[in-house]
Design an enzyme around this catalytic site. Sequence first.
Site, PDB file in Angstrom:
ATOM      1  N   THR A  51      38.473  28.584  40.900  1.00 47.23           N
ATOM      2  CA  THR A  51      37.596  28.611  42.080  1.00 47.23           C
ATOM      3  C   THR A  51      36.288  29.327  41.738  1.00 47.23           C
ATOM      4  O   THR A  51      35.193  28.788  41.953  1.00 47.23           O
ATOM      5  CB  THR A  51      38.312  29.373  43.225  1.00 47.23           C
ATOM      6  OG1 THR A  51      39.597  28.789  43.418  1.00 47.23           O
ATOM      7  CG2 THR A  51      37.508  29.313  44.503  1.00 47.23           C
ATOM      8  N   THR A  52      36.416  30.525  41.191  1.00 42.75           N
ATOM      9  CA  THR A  52      35.241  31.330  40.856  1.00 42.75           C
ATOM     10  C   THR A  52      34.387  30.628  39.798  1.00 42.75           C
ATOM     11  O   THR A  52      33.157  30.749  39.807  1.00 42.75           O
ATOM     12  CB  THR A  52      35.708  32.716  40.336  1.00 42.75           C
ATOM     13  OG1 THR A  52      36.592  33.274  41.312  1.00 42.75           O
ATOM     14  CG2 THR A  52      34.556  33.660  40.094  1.00 42.75           C
ATOM     15  N   TYR A 143      48.881  26.934  40.756  1.00 47.13           N
ATOM     16  CA  TYR A 143      47.837  27.708  41.431  1.00 47.13           C
ATOM     17  C   TYR A 143      47.920  27.399  42.925  1.00 47.13           C
ATOM     18  O   TYR A 143      47.470  26.351  43.374  1.00 47.13           O
ATOM     19  CB  TYR A 143      46.487  27.312  40.816  1.00 47.13           C
ATOM     20  CG  TYR A 143      45.258  28.009  41.366  1.00 47.13           C
ATOM     21  CD1 TYR A 143      45.297  28.963  42.366  1.00 47.13           C
ATOM     22  CD2 TYR A 143      44.002  27.690  40.830  1.00 47.13           C
ATOM     23  CE1 TYR A 143      44.148  29.577  42.836  1.00 47.13           C
ATOM     24  CE2 TYR A 143      42.841  28.300  41.299  1.00 47.13           C
ATOM     25  CZ  TYR A 143      42.932  29.231  42.306  1.00 47.13           C
ATOM     26  OH  TYR A 143      41.783  29.838  42.773  1.00 47.13           O
ATOM     27  N   LYS A 173      50.296  31.437  40.340  1.00 48.16           N
ATOM     28  CA  LYS A 173      49.096  32.187  40.715  1.00 48.16           C
ATOM     29  C   LYS A 173      48.992  32.032  42.224  1.00 48.16           C
ATOM     30  O   LYS A 173      48.758  30.925  42.726  1.00 48.16           O
ATOM     31  CB  LYS A 173      47.874  31.594  40.011  1.00 48.16           C
ATOM     32  CG  LYS A 173      46.560  32.075  40.559  1.00 48.16           C
ATOM     33  CD  LYS A 173      45.440  31.664  39.644  1.00 48.16           C
ATOM     34  CE  LYS A 173      44.077  31.555  40.288  1.00 48.16           C
ATOM     35  NZ  LYS A 173      43.779  32.445  41.378  1.00 48.16           N
ATOM     36  N   SER A 175      47.266  32.728  45.515  1.00 44.88           N
ATOM     37  CA  SER A 175      46.045  33.149  46.200  1.00 44.88           C
ATOM     38  C   SER A 175      46.206  32.930  47.694  1.00 44.88           C
ATOM     39  O   SER A 175      45.590  32.039  48.288  1.00 44.88           O
ATOM     40  CB  SER A 175      44.829  32.367  45.675  1.00 44.88           C
ATOM     41  OG  SER A 175      44.444  32.837  44.416  1.00 44.88           O
ATOM     42  N   GLY A 199      46.573  36.752  43.803  1.00 46.35           N
ATOM     43  CA  GLY A 199      45.161  36.344  43.785  1.00 46.35           C
ATOM     44  C   GLY A 199      44.325  36.825  44.956  1.00 46.35           C
ATOM     45  O   GLY A 199      43.255  36.284  45.200  1.00 46.35           O
ATOM     46  N   ASP A 201      42.603  40.077  45.743  1.00 44.61           N
ATOM     47  CA  ASP A 201      42.329  41.344  45.066  1.00 44.61           C
ATOM     48  C   ASP A 201      42.431  42.560  46.000  1.00 44.61           C
ATOM     49  O   ASP A 201      42.894  43.619  45.595  1.00 44.61           O
ATOM     50  CB  ASP A 201      40.927  41.305  44.427  1.00 44.61           C
ATOM     51  CG  ASP A 201      40.691  40.017  43.647  1.00 44.61           C
ATOM     52  OD1 ASP A 201      41.577  39.136  43.635  1.00 44.61           O
ATOM     53  OD2 ASP A 201      39.607  39.871  43.059  1.00 44.61           O
ATOM     54  N   GLU A 202      41.993  42.364  47.249  1.00 43.50           N
ATOM     55  CA  GLU A 202      41.970  43.477  48.197  1.00 43.50           C
ATOM     56  C   GLU A 202      43.369  43.871  48.682  1.00 43.50           C
ATOM     57  O   GLU A 202      43.548  44.881  49.345  1.00 43.50           O
ATOM     58  CB  GLU A 202      41.056  43.154  49.397  1.00 43.50           C
ATOM     59  CG  GLU A 202      41.345  41.848  50.126  1.00 43.50           C
ATOM     60  CD  GLU A 202      40.683  40.618  49.495  1.00 43.50           C
ATOM     61  OE1 GLU A 202      40.632  40.535  48.252  1.00 43.50           O
ATOM     62  OE2 GLU A 202      40.251  39.740  50.257  1.00 43.50           O
ATOM     63  N   VAL A 216      45.202  37.603  39.223  1.00 41.31           N
ATOM     64  CA  VAL A 216      44.037  36.811  38.814  1.00 41.31           C
ATOM     65  C   VAL A 216      43.007  36.935  39.929  1.00 41.31           C
ATOM     66  O   VAL A 216      43.349  36.700  41.095  1.00 41.31           O
ATOM     67  CB  VAL A 216      44.382  35.305  38.682  1.00 41.31           C
ATOM     68  CG1 VAL A 216      43.181  34.531  38.141  1.00 41.31           C
ATOM     69  CG2 VAL A 216      45.594  35.082  37.799  1.00 41.31           C
ATOM     70  N   SER A 218      38.509  37.275  41.176  1.00 45.34           N
ATOM     71  CA  SER A 218      37.070  37.277  40.882  1.00 45.34           C
ATOM     72  C   SER A 218      36.543  38.687  40.674  1.00 45.34           C
ATOM     73  O   SER A 218      35.655  38.914  39.857  1.00 45.34           O
ATOM     74  CB  SER A 218      36.311  36.615  42.037  1.00 45.34           C
ATOM     75  OG  SER A 218      36.357  37.430  43.197  1.00 45.34           O
TER      76      SER A 218
END
Length: 320
Positions: A51-52, A143, A173, A175, A199, A201-202, A216, A218
């Site tokens: 994605t990133t 993913y 993965k 997200s 996926g 991050d926060e 994983v 960004s």
Amino acid sequence: MAFPKKKLQGLVAATITPMTENGEINFSVIGQYVDYLVKEQGVKNIFVNGTTGEGLSLSISERCQVAEEWVTKGKDKLDQVVIHVGALSLKESQELAQHAAEIGADGIAVIAPFFLKPWTKDILINFLKEVAAAAPALPFYYYHIPALTGVKIRAEELLDGIQDKIPTFQGLKFSDTDLLDFGQCVDQNRQQQFAFLFGVDEQLLSALVMGATGAVGSTYNYLGKKTNQMLEAFERKDLSLALNYQFCIQRFINFVVKLGFGVSQTKAIMTLVSGIPMGPPRLPLQKASREFTDSAEAKLKSLDFLSFTDLKDGSLEASS
Ligand SMILES: CC(=O)N[C@@H]([C@@H](O)[C@H](O)[C@H](O)CO)[C@@H](O)CC(=O)C(=O)O
């Protein structure tokens, strides 16, 4: 099978695809980018063309060239290079998978096709199986990113018996914010040696508690060092310090999310923090505004993220 000796674990940076102001891929900075991740952020695994990386906005030929450049420049520096090879066309996905194997990537990942969608687990598995079979010596990762693909098949359901259908399946993965689904993926597959890569991050700390084996994302491009400190604190069972790190990271992500945060903004922040020009995104994305970059910079400074100096416990608590 030429599977990696080591399971994919720890932080995996979802790489940005650097571009020139004219919208062409800027291959010339990828070597520098590898060094930056390894030396400045302590991140030695990458996830390319996701994605990133605007993977779905690149041509097949561009995706191959980008993958090759990362593998070449990462040789003897990175631990693992996973290439995202998902596409709407099964043929294209297989072509990308084969190419990833030929260039010596360490794994491939695939999202669910998102225009003409698979509506059941079995149909999705059939699609993934065909792609995986094109690279039979490479570890395969699914993913899961339902908010973007619109394919809402639960990961827990997908994983049930998956290795019988896809022998190269090595991990997920994930997200998504559904920690019930994520937790059940881990709980129901304890006998397997799967990698469970979170996926969002926060929310990583919560996923670590649930059994995530890695992540994983960004933000590991520029907050890798800080997130690694959180992983180390978690490993030492210092939950209070780990939580401080997570909150500190959340303060930044929460701030930029409120301004409007996505791939364009990630490119701008990475340019600012690393000094490596990431360039604009490709249409339909729009370049991040100057106001965004200025605000993000001020926030990074206030959180002591720009200088890379270590935060003490006290300053973590005190930052706003
Ligand atoms: C929707 C999205 O882009 N999610 C990011 C996160 O790293 C995300 O940027 C971060 O959690 C901040 O919200 C990753 O999951 C994406 C990713 O790994 C990829 O680029 O393939």
